[in-house]
Design a protein around this motif. Structure first.
Motif, PDB file in Angstrom:
ATOM      1  N   VAL A  50       0.850  -1.186   0.000  1.00  0.00           N
ATOM      2  CA  VAL A  50       0.000   0.000   0.000  1.00  0.00           C
ATOM      3  C   VAL A  50       0.892   1.246   0.000  1.00  0.00           C
ATOM      4  O   VAL A  50       1.745   1.411   0.870  1.00  0.00           O
ATOM      5  N   ALA A  51       0.711   2.094  -0.997  1.00  0.00           N
ATOM      6  CA  ALA A  51       1.505   3.322  -1.121  1.00  0.00           C
ATOM      7  C   ALA A  51       0.576   4.522  -1.146  1.00  0.00           C
ATOM      8  O   ALA A  51      -0.484   4.474  -1.770  1.00  0.00           O
ATOM      9  N   VAL A  52       0.962   5.573  -0.447  1.00  0.00           N
ATOM     10  CA  VAL A  52       0.128   6.777  -0.408  1.00  0.00           C
ATOM     11  C   VAL A  52       0.910   7.987  -0.896  1.00  0.00           C
ATOM     12  O   VAL A  52       2.129   8.070  -0.748  1.00  0.00           O
ATOM     13  N   ASP A  53       0.183   8.899  -1.506  1.00  0.00           N
ATOM     14  CA  ASP A  53       0.721  10.196  -1.896  1.00  0.00           C
ATOM     15  C   ASP A  53      -0.232  11.236  -1.319  1.00  0.00           C
ATOM     16  O   ASP A  53      -1.450  11.109  -1.467  1.00  0.00           O
ATOM     17  N   ASP A  54       0.303  12.242  -0.620  1.00  0.00           N
ATOM     18  CA  ASP A  54      -0.552  13.227   0.014  1.00  0.00           C
ATOM     19  C   ASP A  54      -0.002  14.634  -0.209  1.00  0.00           C
ATOM     20  O   ASP A  54       1.206  14.835  -0.317  1.00  0.00           O
ATOM     21  N   TRP A  55      -0.910  15.606  -0.279  1.00  0.00           N
ATOM     22  CA  TRP A  55      -0.507  16.986  -0.487  1.00  0.00           C
ATOM     23  C   TRP A  55      -1.664  17.888  -0.065  1.00  0.00           C
ATOM     24  O   TRP A  55      -2.798  17.424   0.099  1.00  0.00           O
ATOM     25  N   CYS A  56      -1.363  19.156   0.142  1.00  0.00           N
ATOM     26  CA  CYS A  56      -2.380  20.115   0.570  1.00  0.00           C
ATOM     27  C   CYS A  56      -2.544  21.224  -0.454  1.00  0.00           C
ATOM     28  O   CYS A  56      -1.569  21.665  -1.067  1.00  0.00           O
ATOM     29  N   ILE A  57      -3.777  21.647  -0.618  1.00  0.00           N
ATOM     30  CA  ILE A  57      -4.116  22.759  -1.503  1.00  0.00           C
ATOM     31  C   ILE A  57      -4.901  23.792  -0.688  1.00  0.00           C
ATOM     32  O   ILE A  57      -5.898  23.455  -0.044  1.00  0.00           O
ATOM     33  N   THR A  58      -4.426  25.023  -0.701  1.00  0.00           N
ATOM     34  CA  THR A  58      -5.148  26.111  -0.049  1.00  0.00           C
ATOM     35  C   THR A  58      -5.913  26.905  -1.101  1.00  0.00           C
ATOM     36  O   THR A  58      -5.325  27.348  -2.091  1.00  0.00           O
ATOM     37  N   THR A  59      -7.201  27.048  -0.865  1.00  0.00           N
ATOM     38  CA  THR A  59      -8.054  27.829  -1.765  1.00  0.00           C
ATOM     39  C   THR A  59      -8.282  29.208  -1.148  1.00  0.00           C
ATOM     40  O   THR A  59      -8.716  29.309   0.003  1.00  0.00           O
ATOM     41  N   THR A  60      -7.973  30.233  -1.921  1.00  0.00           N
ATOM     42  CA  THR A  60      -8.180  31.615  -1.479  1.00  0.00           C
ATOM     43  C   THR A  60      -9.296  32.233  -2.306  1.00  0.00           C
ATOM     44  O   THR A  60      -9.190  32.334  -3.531  1.00  0.00           O
ATOM     45  N   ALA A 190      -1.551  -3.421   6.897  1.00  0.00           N
ATOM     46  CA  ALA A 190      -0.975  -2.607   7.964  1.00  0.00           C
ATOM     47  C   ALA A 190      -1.299  -1.145   7.700  1.00  0.00           C
ATOM     48  O   ALA A 190      -1.594  -0.749   6.577  1.00  0.00           O
ATOM     49  N   LEU A 191      -1.243  -0.349   8.750  1.00  0.00           N
ATOM     50  CA  LEU A 191      -1.502   1.084   8.592  1.00  0.00           C
ATOM     51  C   LEU A 191      -0.361   1.768   7.856  1.00  0.00           C
ATOM     52  O   LEU A 191       0.802   1.412   8.001  1.00  0.00           O
ATOM     53  N   THR A 192      -0.728   2.764   7.073  1.00  0.00           N
ATOM     54  CA  THR A 192       0.284   3.561   6.368  1.00  0.00           C
ATOM     55  C   THR A 192       0.910   4.571   7.334  1.00  0.00           C
ATOM     56  O   THR A 192       0.512   4.676   8.500  1.00  0.00           O
ATOM     57  N   ARG A 193       1.845   5.312   6.833  1.00  0.00           N
ATOM     58  CA  ARG A 193       2.418   6.429   7.614  1.00  0.00           C
ATOM     59  C   ARG A 193       1.331   7.479   7.824  1.00  0.00           C
ATOM     60  O   ARG A 193       0.294   7.476   7.172  1.00  0.00           O
ATOM     61  N   VAL A 194       1.599   8.413   8.725  1.00  0.00           N
ATOM     62  CA  VAL A 194       0.672   9.506   8.988  1.00  0.00           C
ATOM     63  C   VAL A 194       0.616  10.436   7.772  1.00  0.00           C
ATOM     64  O   VAL A 194       1.645  10.798   7.195  1.00  0.00           O
ATOM     65  N   LEU A 195      -0.598  10.807   7.392  1.00  0.00           N
ATOM     66  CA  LEU A 195      -0.780  11.709   6.250  1.00  0.00           C
ATOM     67  C   LEU A 195      -0.481  13.143   6.665  1.00  0.00           C
ATOM     68  O   LEU A 195      -0.773  13.563   7.781  1.00  0.00           O
ATOM     69  N   SER A 196       0.110  13.889   5.747  1.00  0.00           N
ATOM     70  CA  SER A 196       0.460  15.286   6.055  1.00  0.00           C
ATOM     71  C   SER A 196       0.510  16.079   4.756  1.00  0.00           C
ATOM     72  O   SER A 196       0.366  15.536   3.659  1.00  0.00           O
ATOM     73  N   CYS A 197       0.748  17.382   4.880  1.00  0.00           N
ATOM     74  CA  CYS A 197       0.873  18.232   3.698  1.00  0.00           C
ATOM     75  C   CYS A 197       2.240  18.036   3.053  1.00  0.00           C
ATOM     76  O   CYS A 197       3.217  17.809   3.756  1.00  0.00           O
TER      77      CYS A 197
END
Length: 197
Positions: A50-60, A190-197
């Motif tokens: 199981v592989a995850v990709d995570d990112w954050c987007i701020t909308t103004t 198994a659980l993945t790593r903690v998701l973050s920006c």
């Protein structure tokens, strides 16, 4: 006469005994045979890699509104309005709502600018398919640090994507993927790593 009666009685008794011995006994019985029983055992394979990709987007979102105020009656009339929305990558969670007002641009006009910002946490996940029989799909769950969990998605494929408000980062979310089968057996990765920006 008595002799004849005695002879008939003896003959009848003999016939009764002969008939009685010819009739099989009425006792009941049951055949028994050894039966071999066994319960098939097996396992369901959890999704692997199981592989995850995570990112954050701020909308103004910026909203500008101009209002003219009649100096005699005080009646207000909107003379201009506009709104823009811009998305940008972010490494932090932003939540804000501010407003500022200035005079103008025309006589007796006031222009108010409102700026709202909110950050979303985006995630995509991929995994290897389970090799177990009867696989009907997969359930992706988010596990939070407070012990709760919720299903983010169910899919027949081996990938998913979704998003939540970045406020969820405070709960250190991690993902798991569960194999679902037609016979209701499951297996969870198994659980993945903690998701973050």
């Amino acid at each position: 006469m008595n002799a004849v009666r005695r002879a008939l009685a003896v003959t009848g008794l003999a016939v009764a005994l002969a008939v009685g011995t010819a009739v099989p006994a009425a006792a009941t019985y049951a055949d028994s045979a050894a039966v071999s029983t066994s319960v098939a055992t097996g396992t369901v394979a959890a999704p692997a890699s199981v592989a995850v990709d995570d990112w954050c987007i701020t909308t103004t979102v910026t909203t500008t509104r101009t209002v003219h105020t009649d100096p005699v009656t005080g009646a207000q009339t909107q003379t201009a309005w506009s709104r823009t929305s811009i998305d940008s990558a972010s490494s932090i969670n932003v939540n804000s709502d501010t407003s500022t007002s200035v005079s103008g641009p025309g006589l007796n006009e006031t222009t108010t600018t409102r700026i709202q910002q909110d950050t979303e946490l985006y995630v995509s996940a991929t995994w290897q398919a389970s090799g177990s029989r009867g696989v009907t799909g997969y359930a992706v769950a988010a596990h939070l640090s407070d012990g709760s969990a919720f299903i983010m998605a169910t899919t027949a494929g081996t990938s998913m994507s979704g998003h939540e408000d970045a406020d969820a980062r405070r709960y250190s979310p991690r993902l798991s993927v569960t194999t679902l089968t037609s016979y209701n057996w499951t297996a969870t990765s198994a659980l993945t790593r903690v998701l973050s920006c």
